[in-house]
Structure formats: C-alpha cells, structure tokens
Design a protein around this motif. Structure first.
Motif, mmCIF file in Angstrom:
data_model
loop_
_atom_site.group_PDB
_atom_site.id
_atom_site.type_symbol
_atom_site.label_atom_id
_atom_site.label_comp_id
_atom_site.label_asym_id
_atom_site.label_seq_id
_atom_site.Cartn_x
_atom_site.Cartn_y
_atom_site.Cartn_z
ATOM 1 N N LEU A 53 -2.273 -2.449 33.655
ATOM 2 C CA LEU A 53 -1.501 -2.295 34.895
ATOM 3 C C LEU A 53 -0.076 -1.921 34.503
ATOM 4 C CD1 LEU A 53 -0.857 -2.718 37.946
ATOM 5 C CD2 LEU A 53 -0.492 -5.136 37.413
ATOM 6 N N ILE A 54 0.374 -0.767 34.959
ATOM 7 C CA ILE A 54 1.728 -0.310 34.610
ATOM 8 C C ILE A 54 2.642 -0.489 35.816
ATOM 9 C CG2 ILE A 54 3.120 1.692 33.927
ATOM 10 C CD1 ILE A 54 0.697 2.741 32.378
ATOM 11 N N LEU A 55 3.814 -1.089 35.592
ATOM 12 C CA LEU A 55 4.792 -1.306 36.662
ATOM 13 C C LEU A 55 6.112 -0.645 36.267
ATOM 14 C CD1 LEU A 55 4.069 -5.124 37.210
ATOM 15 C CD2 LEU A 55 3.224 -3.223 38.606
ATOM 16 N N ILE A 77 -10.136 3.215 29.181
ATOM 17 C CA ILE A 77 -9.712 1.922 29.735
ATOM 18 C C ILE A 77 -9.192 2.128 31.170
ATOM 19 C CG2 ILE A 77 -7.330 1.988 28.805
ATOM 20 C CD1 ILE A 77 -7.775 -0.939 27.991
ATOM 21 N N PRO A 78 -9.654 1.315 32.109
ATOM 22 C CA PRO A 78 -9.167 1.489 33.484
ATOM 23 C C PRO A 78 -7.667 1.202 33.557
ATOM 24 C CG PRO A 78 -11.058 -0.010 33.427
ATOM 25 C CD PRO A 78 -10.633 0.223 32.005
ATOM 26 N N CYS A 79 -6.975 1.965 34.360
ATOM 27 C CA CYS A 79 -5.513 1.811 34.428
ATOM 28 C C CYS A 79 -5.017 2.005 35.842
ATOM 29 C CB CYS A 79 -4.860 2.828 33.486
ATOM 30 S SG CYS A 79 -3.063 2.819 33.539
ATOM 31 N N ASN A 80 -4.164 1.092 36.283
ATOM 32 C CA ASN A 80 -3.451 1.268 37.552
ATOM 33 C C ASN A 80 -1.974 1.426 37.266
ATOM 34 O OD1 ASN A 80 -5.313 1.167 39.695
ATOM 35 N ND2 ASN A 80 -5.641 -1.001 39.255
ATOM 36 N N VAL A 81 -1.314 2.225 38.068
ATOM 37 C CA VAL A 81 0.125 2.411 37.916
ATOM 38 C C VAL A 81 0.750 2.144 39.270
ATOM 39 C CG1 VAL A 81 1.929 3.965 37.079
ATOM 40 C CG2 VAL A 81 -0.428 4.294 36.336
ATOM 41 N N GLU A 82 1.727 1.253 39.298
ATOM 42 C CA GLU A 82 2.285 0.863 40.590
ATOM 43 C C GLU A 82 3.804 0.969 40.574
ATOM 44 O OE1 GLU A 82 0.601 -1.130 43.202
ATOM 45 O OE2 GLU A 82 -1.279 -1.660 42.197
ATOM 46 N N ILE A 83 4.335 1.377 41.714
ATOM 47 C CA ILE A 83 5.783 1.343 41.919
ATOM 48 C C ILE A 83 6.177 -0.133 42.014
ATOM 49 C CG2 ILE A 83 7.597 1.853 43.595
ATOM 50 C CD1 ILE A 83 5.932 4.357 44.366
ATOM 51 N N ALA A 84 7.109 -0.550 41.153
ATOM 52 C CA ALA A 84 7.419 -1.974 41.042
ATOM 53 C C ALA A 84 7.817 -2.590 42.389
ATOM 54 C CB ALA A 84 8.525 -2.171 40.010
ATOM 55 N N VAL A 101 2.061 -3.629 31.732
ATOM 56 C CA VAL A 101 3.050 -2.865 30.960
ATOM 57 C C VAL A 101 4.234 -2.509 31.861
ATOM 58 C CG1 VAL A 101 3.444 -0.784 29.583
ATOM 59 C CG2 VAL A 101 1.189 -1.872 29.568
ATOM 60 N N GLY A 102 5.402 -2.978 31.502
ATOM 61 C CA GLY A 102 6.624 -2.602 32.226
ATOM 62 C C GLY A 102 7.308 -1.489 31.462
#
Ligand code: F6R
Length: 366
Positions: A53-55, A77-84, A101-102
C-alpha cells in the motif's frame, strides 16, 4: 548557487543523472540487489509481504502510481496507491501482511505522516519510507527506510526527487520480486545493467531541451492543455500536467488515452494542445488511434516518442524523439521532456519558476 542555470528548477532538472547515480550508487558494482538496502529488518518483513500500500501526495503520489505497474508486472504483488489526504479519512480494511510505503521528498508532509500513522492504528504492521531527507519525521516513524540521494531540492516544483523516487521504487520491486521467486538471476542482472545505464540515458534525454524550447512559445499562448499516456506512462502524463499547472499556470489535465472518447474528446479543438507520451511499447498501436481521433477534431498534437517509434509528423502533429528506448525505465526517461516543457513555457510566461504563487515546498499543514 545556480551556476550556469536560469533557476533552481532548471539546475535540478539537469542534476538528475547525478542524483539518480548517487541514489543507485550501492547497486552499481553489485551482481545482485539485497533487501538489506532497506534496513536490517527488511528481509524478514519483505518475506511476509503479501501486498503493498503506497501513501503519498502530489508528485510523490505519481511515483507511487508508476511503482504499482512495476510491482504487479515484475514482482507479481498486488499494490494499491492512495492519496494520503484521502486515505486518512476513509475506513479502509487493513491487513497485517501489507507493506505500507510512504513516499515523500521532504518527509514532512502532514497528510502523508498522518496517513502512515493511521495505517498503523488500523493494523498495518510494516512500514517503509522512501524519502529524500534523512532527519525527517517520516524516516523516524517507519520500520524500514530508503534514502533517495537527490540532494537538497530548492525549486518548489519537484523534479529530481521524482526520478530518484522512481529509481528507488524499481529497487524495491526487484527485491520483492526475488523474494517471491519472480525474478531469475539473469533477469536481475539485466535490470541492474539497465539501472547502471540510467544516468547516461537521462543525460541523453536532456539533450532535447532546445527542441522542447521551440514548442514553448506556441504553448504559452494557450489556456488549457491535455496530457495523454497509457499504462505506466499514464502517471507520467499526470506528472507532466501537474508540472505545467504549477509553474506556468496553464490549466492542464492528464487522461489515460483510452478515456479520451469517454468525455475529454469534447474539449478538443484547435485551441487545445494535446501532449502525448508515445513510447514504442505494446500499447503504441492503440495510442496512435487515440491520436488520430484528436487530429480529426482539429487538435494540435505534441508527441514525445522513443527513437524507434514509428509516427508520422504532419502540420498538426509534432514529434520530439528521445535518444533511446528504455524498456522498463521508460517512464523515468519520459519524465524529462515534460519537466523541460513546463519549465520553458513558464519562462516564456515570466512566472516565478522556483516559487510559484500560492505554493510551499513542504506542506506541513493539512
Ligand atoms: C509538485 C510538488 C508537490 C509535492 C507534494 C508532496 O511539484 O512538489 O506535489 O510532491 O507536496 O511533497 P513531499 O514529496 O515532500 O511529501
């Protein structure tokens, strides 16, 4: 000291070959890349990692979006990316085997710090910072860390931080892929060789500056622009649009090219320049038909292509070619012309390039 450059931003754009070389220094002589680069607990944590998970915010968020393609396609690998700032006010479902991951240049962005803390309170146990400032709050609060070694970034618009983040995220991808048996040592060596070549490839991308400068005059007269990209280059189109908005104050929007027909095509006329990223990849054929749709509506196209991309120029379709075709590193190289375009359009418009109005370098308040 900006040396021979007009602004910090231009200097920092041109520093990218060395910023990326510094960031990758420890892998240049290696035959293989070890998890230890991310901290002593990295091997243990990464071998439990089932998803990422990327923030992040802004440009750093765009780096995360690129990384998702790599993590999925190379590491499986599954990955999500989100606007913090969005993540911290949602009620997402947490998973203890997720690596959070920040990504942050400053390591002080309030929303990113808060989102990372929030992820922990939700039950995410493992965190990694990709950050440019060793003494930052973000680095202090995560289990693992990797420092981009871009050096101080003074221009408010982020440039070398972005490309060094991308290089770091590719290292993370390689390490996770290996632990999941998704990368043979032969493929790994190929990727290391590509990374070793990256500073030189960036250097040759920078040589297109005079051509980009030629486009900037026409661009500066426009009020709006569309940026198109597909696949891993879609976030690069987003980054190009953000750069143009920030420092030239021209309204720019990025679209995944396949979305064109679903709305934005209605905006296209001779007053709406369309910038397209056209790497010579498996999506090129589809991109070309998107370009034809724009052309048929009288839109003016500005295409950044690879050296070997077959695209015919015309009165309303202008092409600038990068020196090489970079495979997996392509999004990093295609960033350069978009940074240069924003910079030169801003110069023509006479804006305060290094300190655009209303913006701060580190957003330490919500
Ligand atoms: C754009 C820009 C901002 C930052 C964002 C996050 O050029 O600089 O969008 O990327 O404010 O900042 P960091 O990376 O310091 O968390």
């Amino acid at each position: 000291d900006i040396g021979p450059y007009g602004h910090f931003m231009q200097k920092e754009i041109f520093e990218q070959p060395s910023a990326v070389a510094n960031t990758l220094e420890m892998v240049f002589n290696a035959q293989s890349i070890s998890s230890g680069l991310f901290g002593s607990a990295a091997e243990r944590i990464f071998s439990q990692t089932k998803q990422v998970l990327i923030l992040a915010c802004g440009t750093s968020y765009h780096a995360g979006l690129v990384a998702r393609y790599w993590l999925e396609s190379v590491a499986g690998i599954p990955c999500n990316v989100e606007i913090a700032s969005e993540y911290r006010y949602r009620s997402p479902v947490a998973d203890a085997n997720t690596l959070v991951v920040g990504i942050s240049q400053s390591g002080e962005t309030a929303d990113t710090l808060a989102a990372m803390n929030y992820a922990k309170t939700l039950g995410h146990q493992h965190s990694l910072a990709i950050c440019n400032v060793a003494e930052s709050a973000l680095i202090r609060q995560t289990d693992l860390r990797f420092l981009t070694r871009a050096g101080p970034e003074i221009g408010v618009a982020s440039t070398k931080a972005f490309t060094t983040q991308l290089a770091s995220l590719l290292l993370l991808t390689i390490v996770l892929a290996k632990l999941r048996n998704k990368l043979s040592s032969e493929k790994e060596r190929g990727m290391i060789a590509a990374l070793r070549h990256l500073p030189a490839a960036l250097q040759s991308s920078l040589q297109i500056e005079p051509e980009v400068q030629e486009w900037s005059q026409r661009f500066s007269e426009k009020r709006h622009a569309l940026f198109l990209g597909r696949g891993v280059h879609y976030p690069i189109a987003m980054e190009g649009a953000l750069k143009l908005k920030e420092i030239s104050y021209i309204h720019a929007e990025a679209y995944a090219s396949g979305e064109l027909k679903h709305g934005p095509l209605a905006l296209v006329d001779s007053e709406m320049p369309v910038v397209a990223i056209a790497p010579n990849d498996q999506l090129l054929g589809k991109l070309k038909s998107n370009l034809q749709e724009v052309n048929a509506r009288g839109g003016e196209l500005y295409v950044f292509a690879d050296a070997d991309t077959q695209i015919e120029e015309s009165e309303s379709l202008h092409v600038i070619r990068l020196a090489e075709h970079a495979g997996i590193l392509s999004p990093i190289l295609h960033t350069i012309p978009l940074q240069l375009l924003a910079y030169h359009v801003a110069l023509v418009k006479g804006t305060d390039v290094d300190k655009p109005r209303n913006l701060a370098k580190a957003v330490t308040v919500e």
